[in-house]
Design a protein around this motif. Structure first.
Motif, mmCIF file in Angstrom:
data_model
loop_
_atom_site.group_PDB
_atom_site.id
_atom_site.type_symbol
_atom_site.label_atom_id
_atom_site.label_comp_id
_atom_site.label_asym_id
_atom_site.label_seq_id
_atom_site.Cartn_x
_atom_site.Cartn_y
_atom_site.Cartn_z
ATOM 1 N N ASN A 40 0.833 -1.191 0.000
ATOM 2 C CA ASN A 40 0.000 0.000 0.000
ATOM 3 C C ASN A 40 0.865 1.237 0.000
ATOM 4 O O ASN A 40 0.605 2.186 0.706
ATOM 5 N N LEU A 81 1.471 4.250 -1.202
ATOM 6 C CA LEU A 81 0.818 5.254 -2.027
ATOM 7 C C LEU A 81 1.710 6.463 -2.254
ATOM 8 O O LEU A 81 2.403 6.925 -1.348
ATOM 9 N N MET A 133 1.342 -4.684 7.642
ATOM 10 C CA MET A 133 2.208 -3.544 7.380
ATOM 11 C C MET A 133 1.614 -2.266 7.949
ATOM 12 O O MET A 133 0.409 -2.035 7.868
ATOM 13 N N PHE A 168 2.506 2.011 7.975
ATOM 14 C CA PHE A 168 3.246 2.996 7.199
ATOM 15 C C PHE A 168 3.311 4.314 7.971
ATOM 16 O O PHE A 168 2.348 4.714 8.614
ATOM 17 N N TYR A 225 4.017 8.382 7.407
ATOM 18 C CA TYR A 225 4.091 9.462 6.432
ATOM 19 C C TYR A 225 4.436 10.765 7.146
ATOM 20 O O TYR A 225 4.136 10.960 8.321
ATOM 21 N N LEU A 268 5.931 9.335 2.058
ATOM 22 C CA LEU A 268 6.152 8.117 2.823
ATOM 23 C C LEU A 268 7.558 8.120 3.409
ATOM 24 O O LEU A 268 8.546 8.314 2.679
#
Lengths: 112, 113
Positions: free
Chosen positions: A98, A100, B31, B33, B35, B45
């Motif tokens: 994912n 993005l 997962m 993430f 940012y 990211l």
């Protein structure tokens, strides 16, 4: 990497007006999403739309993957629609993920 | 959709100090993430955090500056080390849904003086 361009960069609307926001991307994608960031910074997922058309109330989105663009339609705009609208994509690839890449966003201001 | 909680929601920090941001998810995810959103900018990211392995950093971000922990499938931390005013940003934690959607926490707004 993949490029994401959004237009227009800024938009001012009178309450009740309609608008169309555009997202162009430079490569084939397997993931495209539209987000709304409200004035407090919260990111809200509007649509997951790698292809086709979806509607949710006054909002709808269309992605034409073969032509590498997506459109977000806002009808009968309200002051609460103000904020920044982001388009984000993930390049088509074999492995799942994912990751993005976000466009620069469209700043929308709706006046009462 | 997942419920994602971040702490702190905002903080003001002194130059040279470090701050750890926590991200808690209400379900197990493979997962997570992280940012960064600098003032008036889009989201970039920083890294992908997988449980049981080292985080994978994007170009321009290094582990010494942004160490990440992922001790289990519902929790992660991001540390912003040796902060400078250029680190003033919103830091956002996100997770992916089964259908490919990405969901975000409320963000942590850091101001470095």
């Amino acid at each position: 990497g993949i490029q994401v361009e959004q237009s227009p960069p800024d938009l001012i609307l009178q309450e009740g007006a309609n608008s169309t926001l555009r997202c162009n991307f430079s490569d084939s994608v397997n993931n495209l999403q539209w987000f709304h960031q409200n004035p407090w910074g919260q990111l809200i997922n509007l649509f997951y739309i790698p292809s086709g058309t979806k509607q949710n109330g006054r909002l709808s989105a269309t992605t034409v993957a073969t032509e590498r663009y997506s459109l977000l339609y806002i009808s009968s705009s309200q002051t609460t629609d103000s904020g920044v609208y982001f388009c984000a994509v993930e390049r088509l690839k074999v492995e799942y993920g994912n990751k993005l890449v976000f466009g620069a966003g469209t700043i929308l201001r709706v006046k009462s | 959709s997942a419920v994602i909680s971040q702490k702190p929601s905002r903080d003001i920090c002194q130059r040279g100090t470090s701050l750890t941001i926590q991200c808690q998810v209400d379900s197990q995810v493979t997962m997570m993430f992280w940012y960064r959103q600098q003032p008036g900018q889009s989201l970039t990211l920083i890294a992908t955090a997988n449980q049981g392995s080292e985080a994978t950093y994007e170009s321009g971000f290094v582990i010494d500056k942004f160490p990440i922990s992922r001790p289990n499938l519902t929790f992660s931390t991001l540390t912003v080390s040796n902060m400078s005013p250029e680190d003033s940003s919103i830091y956002l934690c996100s997770v992916g849904g089964w259908t490919g959607e990405l969901f975000f926490g409320e963000g942590s707004r850091l101001t470095v003086l």
